[in-house]
Design an enzyme around this catalytic site. Structure first.
Site, PDB file in Angstrom:
ATOM      1  N   LYS A 126       9.321   2.996   2.259  1.00 22.99           N
ATOM      2  CA  LYS A 126       9.654   1.675   1.912  1.00 22.99           C
ATOM      3  C   LYS A 126      10.727   1.634   0.219  1.00 22.99           C
ATOM      4  O   LYS A 126      10.013   2.721  -0.417  1.00 22.99           O
ATOM      5  CB  LYS A 126       8.424   0.526   1.631  1.00 22.99           C
ATOM      6  CG  LYS A 126       8.164  -0.502   1.319  1.00 22.99           C
ATOM      7  CD  LYS A 126       6.635  -0.939   1.220  1.00 22.99           C
ATOM      8  CE  LYS A 126       6.917  -2.838   0.667  1.00 22.99           C
ATOM      9  NZ  LYS A 126       5.637  -3.233   0.065  1.00 22.99           N
TER      10      LYS A 126
ATOM     11  N   GLU B 293      -0.464 -12.176  -7.181  1.00 23.03           N
ATOM     12  CA  GLU B 293      -1.015 -11.348  -6.714  1.00 23.03           C
ATOM     13  C   GLU B 293      -1.278 -10.802  -7.778  1.00 23.03           C
ATOM     14  O   GLU B 293      -1.109 -10.100  -8.900  1.00 23.03           O
ATOM     15  CB  GLU B 293       0.566 -10.455  -6.247  1.00 23.03           C
ATOM     16  CG  GLU B 293       0.000  -9.192  -5.716  1.00 23.03           C
ATOM     17  CD  GLU B 293       0.895  -8.382  -5.275  1.00 23.03           C
ATOM     18  OE1 GLU B 293       1.215  -7.552  -4.903  1.00 23.03           O
ATOM     19  OE2 GLU B 293       1.835  -9.179  -4.621  1.00 23.03           O
TER      20      GLU B 293
END
Length: 400
Positions: free
Chosen positions: A156, A205
């Protein structure tokens, strides 16, 4: 709901008698940070800490020594329980933007929200918007990243883009912060003073919260745009929970965090499947993590630096993803994609990921957004996703 209740209980336990009224403060004169755990506003600067955080996870490393030296100087200057606050860049090899304030005010988040709702604020008109990179270049970046994954060395990579805004006159930072808080009441709001301007945002977050020997994290990876129609919005969230591409992206993040936290934890709990977290613009896959530190010398910054950058902001493996980002992105992220928060001299603290944010310097605003790229990523979809993420800040200017 259980997570919200735990945070409220924790906030109640952590409240100090010093807690004051938000309306009595100037939140953009220094560092400002709100959270369900603890919220604070600072005045002045006693000492700066610019030591890069590349070895920040090492208890006796250079960064930790610089932090402890700053705390020692603060106590010698008469500050009983000093706090280190500010931001650390995406690339920990770069200088940190941290400081020990002369005064720290712990404030009630409810007082912040009440004051914000009672204010009306306006921002200058937007004269121009410039994309960096433009759409075709960004989509080619995504294509190149997917190709780089074909050899199996990269799982990723997170690619980002900027939006540069020019306004008719200087942006009043209090007005911008007020609108951001009002439009994103459940975010982690922050204002970090810089040499030129400030870093402002509302991150969804939580990277790391430490209280005593306990720590918490709430990584987000995998997202979908919300819809105004409740039925369609519910369907979007259901599809996200069943999305193989997004679940794969999310698992890379949680497994990466498990690997780095396991050896530093006496206890570590990471749920097997994610849950949903929503912001005004997006649904996110979310995994609440909690644990207990193995070594009582651990502090909020040693753990935050251990995790940062997570696969949610960089990719996996970290070094290969970071090298690809440096190769593909036509700018230096600087503080974007880094972390912002605070740590006190008792090791407690809270750090969030520097997303849904921008820098403000007079009539120039620079906004940041990124997207996680995996083998199944579509260049056009990732462009749209970053556009939706930019909306958190654009909405404050009345734009979409």
């Amino acid at each position: 709901m259980d997570t919200v209740m735990k945070e409220r209980d924790l906030a109640g336990k952590q409240r100090e008698a010093e807690s004051i009224n938000f309306a009595d403060l100037s939140p953009t004169s220094g560092f400002f940070f709100t959270s369900p755990f603890r919220s604070l506003s600072t005045e002045g600067c006693l000492t700066n800490v610019s030591e890069p955080a590349v070895d920040g996870d090492v208890i006796n490393g250079k960064f930790q020594q610089a932090m402890q030296a700053a705390f020692s100087d603060a106590r010698a200057a008469g500050i009983k329980h000093p706090v280190l606050c500010g931001a650390i860049p995406f690339d920990k090899r770069q200088p940190s933007a941290l400081f020990v304030p002369k005064k720290t005010h712990w404030i009630e988040r409810s007082a912040v929200m009440a004051a914000v709702q009672a204010q009306e604020s306006e921002l200058p008109a937007v004269l121009s918007k410039t994309e960096l990179p433009e759409q075709q270049q960004f989509m080619q970046m995504v294509t190149d990243a997917v190709k780089a994954m074909n050899d199996g060395k990269l799982e990723k990579a997170v690619l980002s883009r900027l939006l540069e805004i020019k306004t008719r006159g200087a942006v009043e930072r209090p007005a911008l912060l007020n609108r951001i808080i009002d439009q994103n009441p459940n975010g982690y709001h922050f204002h970090v003073p810089l040499e030129q301007g400030a870093l402002i945002g509302a991150s969804p977050e939580l990277l790391l919260r430490k209280n005593g020997n306990q720590f918490y994290s709430n990584p987000l990876a995998g997202s979908a745009r919300r819809e105004s129609c409740p039925q369609q919005d519910a369907e979007v969230s259901r599809v996200l929970l069943d999305s193989g591409k997004d679940l794969y992206e999310h698992q890379i993040v949680t497994e990466g965090m498990r690997q780095v936290l396991a050896d530093r934890s006496r206890h570590l709990h990471i749920p097997a499947t994610p849950e949903l977290l929503s912001t005004p613009t997006l649904w996110h896959l979310s995994t609440p993590i909690d644990g207990d530190v193995l070594d009582p010398q651990e502090n909020a910054l040693s753990l935050a630096c251990l995790l940062h950058p997570t696969p949610a902001l960089c990719g996996s493996p970290t070094r290969i993803a970071r090298d690809l980002i440096e190769q593909l992105e036509p700018f230096d992220r600087g503080l974007f994609g880094g972390i912002v928060g605070w740590c006190d001299d008792r090791g407690n603290g809270e750090w969030v990921v520097t997303i849904r944010c921008g820098t403000v310097n007079g009539d120039h605003v620079r906004l940041f957004a990124g997207a996680g790229i995996v083998p199944d990523s579509s260049p056009e979809s990732e462009w749209r996703e970053t556009g939706v993420k930019l909306n958190t800040m654009l909405r404050a200017f009345g734009l979409n």
